[in-house]
Design an enzyme around this catalytic site. Sequence first.
Site, PDB file in Angstrom:
ATOM      1  N   TYR A  56      68.526  -8.214  61.911  1.00 45.60           N
ATOM      2  CA  TYR A  56      67.576  -7.883  62.053  1.00 45.60           C
ATOM      3  C   TYR A  56      67.072  -7.511  62.986  1.00 45.60           C
ATOM      4  O   TYR A  56      66.148  -6.826  63.491  1.00 45.60           O
ATOM      5  CB  TYR A  56      67.036  -9.360  62.216  1.00 45.60           C
ATOM      6  CG  TYR A  56      65.750  -9.757  62.832  1.00 45.60           C
ATOM      7  CD1 TYR A  56      64.527  -9.530  61.372  1.00 45.60           C
ATOM      8  CD2 TYR A  56      65.173 -10.567  64.046  1.00 45.60           C
ATOM      9  CE1 TYR A  56      63.519 -10.368  62.258  1.00 45.60           C
ATOM     10  CE2 TYR A  56      64.337 -10.508  64.472  1.00 45.60           C
ATOM     11  CZ  TYR A  56      62.989 -11.066  63.639  1.00 45.60           C
ATOM     12  OH  TYR A  56      61.742 -10.877  63.495  1.00 45.60           O
TER      13      TYR A  56
ATOM     14  N   SER B  58      59.290  -7.460  67.014  1.00 40.05           N
ATOM     15  CA  SER B  58      59.717  -8.576  67.619  1.00 40.05           C
ATOM     16  C   SER B  58      60.301  -8.272  68.753  1.00 40.05           C
ATOM     17  O   SER B  58      60.299  -7.299  68.969  1.00 40.05           O
ATOM     18  CB  SER B  58      60.849  -8.809  66.223  1.00 40.05           C
ATOM     19  OG  SER B  58      61.464 -10.082  67.220  1.00 40.05           O
TER      20      SER B  58
END
Length: 271
Positions: free
Chosen positions: A168, A155
């Site tokens: 995350y 990401s």
Amino acid sequence: MSGLMRDKVVLVTGAARGQGREHAVRMAGEGADVIAIDLCATLPGVAYRSSAPTELQETVTLAEKKGRRVVPVVADVRDLAGLRAEVDRAVETLGRLDAVVAGAGICIPRAWDEVTEEIFRDTMDINVRGTWNTVMATAPHLVAAGGGSIVLMSSSAGLKVQPFMIPYTTSKFAVRGMAKAFAAELARFGIRVNSVHPTGVDTEMGSRAMLAQVAKASMADPRLRGMLVNMQPVDGITPEDVTNAVLFLVSDASRHVTAHAMAVDAGVSEF
């Protein structure tokens, strides 16, 4: 379609919908047979809807319309033994394995002091351990095939800190490092390993419920919201935008690209 993956076999995790479905269907369109893996059950702690078996079947239907064979697999990437058994079975059915796209993952936004032990554990179990399990279950088949390509989906949060997402962000930095480490050790087998780093993508993970969760978490420190803004004037990107990068990395067009972190992030990691 250019036939970049003609007669190859590609395995995709998180394939029931979203980015994973786009990857699977595009690979079939480029000439590959596909192993499509998804949990198809309730994900822990997430605000967005979990995938269902009917969605995995829709991925299969769409990919088969491209004229290729597809083996659907319902499996949990957190279970190495179970995943390995299913991968072995699917590879035996299709005869080989040439490329892997490890895309299964979750995101649970929270301000730092609202992150529970369970949120941290679940995020690391799926995003990090699940990615490691995917490589461990598939890499031996790439070795047997004489080489191949592995793409680990990270990401923009694996390139630049994203606030209100400590678990995350931690997991996606780990995936980036994992790709580089595997690239080093698997290079002698002719296996390339890279990571892809998207900004927000128009999928269930980018749904209204998810955005509301991010907005709520950001109330803890509104001045940090700018860290989530893309350099390009877009709110997000499409699954196809990400698949274009993934296709390049799994194909021979990138035959000398390895240990690379490819940003498909509208410039957010530099802004």
